[in-house]
Scaffold this motif. Structure first.
Motif, short mmCIF file in Angstrom:
data_model
loop_
_atom_site.label_atom_id
_atom_site.label_comp_id
_atom_site.label_asym_id
_atom_site.label_seq_id
_atom_site.Cartn_x
_atom_site.Cartn_y
_atom_site.Cartn_z
N LEU A 93 21.15 16.13 6.11
CA LEU A 93 20.08 16.37 5.15
C LEU A 93 20.25 15.59 3.85
CD1 LEU A 93 19.47 20.21 5.63
CD2 LEU A 93 18.31 18.29 6.73
N GLY A 94 21.16 14.60 3.85
CA GLY A 94 21.22 13.67 2.72
C GLY A 94 22.24 13.94 1.65
N ASP A 95 23.09 14.94 1.81
CA ASP A 95 24.11 15.21 0.80
C ASP A 95 25.18 14.12 0.86
OD1 ASP A 95 22.71 17.55 0.41
OD2 ASP A 95 23.96 18.68 1.79
N GLN A 96 25.73 13.77 -0.30
CA GLN A 96 26.66 12.65 -0.34
C GLN A 96 27.73 12.83 -1.43
OE1 GLN A 96 24.49 8.97 -0.76
NE2 GLN A 96 23.01 9.50 0.81
N LEU A 97 28.85 12.16 -1.22
CA LEU A 97 29.92 12.05 -2.23
C LEU A 97 30.47 10.63 -2.18
CD1 LEU A 97 32.27 13.04 -4.17
CD2 LEU A 97 33.51 13.55 -2.09
N THR A 98 30.65 10.00 -3.33
CA THR A 98 31.25 8.67 -3.40
C THR A 98 32.39 8.68 -4.41
OG1 THR A 98 29.16 7.59 -2.91
CG2 THR A 98 30.86 6.23 -3.86
N LEU A 99 33.50 8.08 -4.04
CA LEU A 99 34.61 7.85 -4.96
C LEU A 99 34.86 6.34 -4.99
CD1 LEU A 99 37.06 10.57 -3.60
CD2 LEU A 99 35.64 10.76 -5.63
N SER A 100 35.02 5.79 -6.18
CA SER A 100 35.29 4.36 -6.30
C SER A 100 36.35 4.14 -7.37
CB SER A 100 34.01 3.60 -6.66
OG SER A 100 34.23 2.20 -6.65
N LEU A 101 37.33 3.32 -7.05
CA LEU A 101 38.44 3.06 -7.97
C LEU A 101 38.51 1.57 -8.27
CD1 LEU A 101 40.85 4.30 -9.50
CD2 LEU A 101 42.24 3.89 -7.44
N GLN A 102 38.26 1.21 -9.52
CA GLN A 102 38.38 -0.17 -9.98
C GLN A 102 39.83 -0.45 -10.37
OE1 GLN A 102 35.87 -2.44 -10.11
NE2 GLN A 102 34.21 -1.07 -9.50
N LYS A 103 40.13 -1.71 -10.66
CA LYS A 103 41.49 -2.06 -11.08
C LYS A 103 41.73 -1.78 -12.56
CE LYS A 103 42.78 -5.41 -7.57
NZ LYS A 103 43.42 -6.73 -7.33
N SER A 104 40.67 -1.53 -13.31
CA SER A 104 40.83 -1.24 -14.73
C SER A 104 39.71 -0.33 -15.20
CB SER A 104 40.81 -2.54 -15.56
OG SER A 104 39.52 -3.14 -15.50
N ALA A 105 39.96 0.38 -16.29
CA ALA A 105 38.93 1.23 -16.88
C ALA A 105 37.76 0.38 -17.35
CB ALA A 105 39.52 2.02 -18.04
N GLN A 106 38.05 -0.82 -17.84
CA GLN A 106 36.98 -1.71 -18.30
C GLN A 106 36.07 -2.10 -17.15
OE1 GLN A 106 36.37 -2.65 -21.58
NE2 GLN A 106 34.46 -3.44 -20.73
N GLY A 107 36.66 -2.36 -15.99
CA GLY A 107 35.86 -2.70 -14.82
C GLY A 107 34.97 -1.54 -14.40
N ALA A 108 35.52 -0.32 -14.43
CA ALA A 108 34.74 0.85 -14.06
C ALA A 108 33.65 1.12 -15.09
CB ALA A 108 35.65 2.07 -13.93
#
Length: 303
Positions: A93-108
């Motif tokens: 029904l379309g529920d989602q979770l995404t986690l993403s980890l960049q190499k730096s806080a500036q990139g995120a």
């Protein structure tokens, strides 16, 4: 969530839940289940610095039940196909979770902004309940209707802490409408951050500094054009006072090992001398001495 970039992406993997709930419980109904206790061995953490599908278990059915919401069965879970350090979990029904980890806080931070800008573009002319800074423990966050679905019955929250971004999408079940989706999604995102307390707090990559410079014999340049190495957009400026320079951070994402850098300047007349230079981390990587009318500098920089 980072629609990464992601953004933009910017990134469109994810999780959430469905059901009903609210602050007051009708008489005769059983109270909501408490938030889940940590499983044996603790909550799943990154392995060798990489996010894994196991981290879909950071939120449980009990967490959703706390808000009076029934989460549907999981459909998919796994890493992003673009090589980024991103994992997504999708539910029926379309529920989602995404986690993403960049190499730096500036990139995120850059990816978070690009994702919000993209979200606003997609909701132009449509209903919006955009609210900033809704997630406890996050450096920045926002809540709004989701642009992944077809109407104002789906919601999403995006949160960034350091180099980590978390995105949750809630697809509402019509017969069990959520009374307060903002409180629910903000609470769930805060739970994710609590259960991986150290993720995203330390940079693992370098943030390079890019500087463009244009100078000349005239007081102004008729035009300066440059490529933004972060957004990859081309920017055109008119009637620019000389000398001119522009600086921006260029995070090492690991996904795009080469950055296209370019800047050009045009004088008002062919007799106006114009020069340009590109610096990365204070080192000149391309320079053109002033010449008549027009100058152009470009470089492919390997991050």
């Amino acid at each position: 969530m980072i629609r990464t970039v992601a953004a933009s992406g910017a990134l469109a993997l994810a999780l959430a839940g469905c059901g009903g709930g609210g602050k007051d419980k009708p008489a005769g109904k059983a109270p909501a289940k408490p938030a889940a206790e940590a499983p044996a061995g603790g909550w799943p953490q990154p392995e060798n610095g990489r996010l894994t599908a196991k981290m879909c278990g950071l939120l449980t059915d009990g967490d959703y039940a706390k808000y009076g919401h029934q989460r549907m069965p999981q459909e998919n879970a796994g890493p992003a196909q673009d090589g980024s350090n991103t994992v997504g979990c999708t539910y029926m029904l379309g529920d989602q979770l995404t986690l993403s980890l960049q190499k730096s806080a500036q990139g995120a931070k850059i990816a978070f902004k690009q994702g919000l800008d993209d979200h606003k573009d997609r909701l132009k002319g449509k209903p919006s309940v955009l609210a900033p800074n809704v997630v406890q423990g996050a450096d920045e966050s926002w809540f709004d209707y989701s642009t992944l679905g077809g109407g104002p019955t789906e919601y999403e929250v995006e949160a960034r802490r350091g180099a980590l971004t978390v995105g949750i999408v809630l697809s509402e079940v019509p017969q069990h409408p959520d009374k307060d989706p903002k409180a629910m999604l903000a609470g769930l995102a805060a739970l994710v951050l609590q259960r991986i307390p150290n993720v995203g707090k330390a940079d693992t990559g370098i943030v390079h500094q890019v500087k463009y410079v244009v100078w000349g014999s005239g007081a102004t340049a008729m035009q300066v054009v440059y490529n933004d190495p972060v957004s990859t957009k081309t920017v055109t400026l008119k009637n620019v006072k000389l000398p001119w320079h522009k600086e921006f951070p260029m995070p090492d994402t690991g996904n795009q090992p080469t950055a296209a850098l370019s800047v050009s300047g045009a004088g008002a007349t062919p007799t106006v001398l114009v020069g340009c230079e590109i610096f990365v981390d204070g080192k000149s990587v391309q320079k053109k001495a002033p010449d008549g009318g027009l100058t152009f500098c470009d470089a492919d920089y390997h991050t």
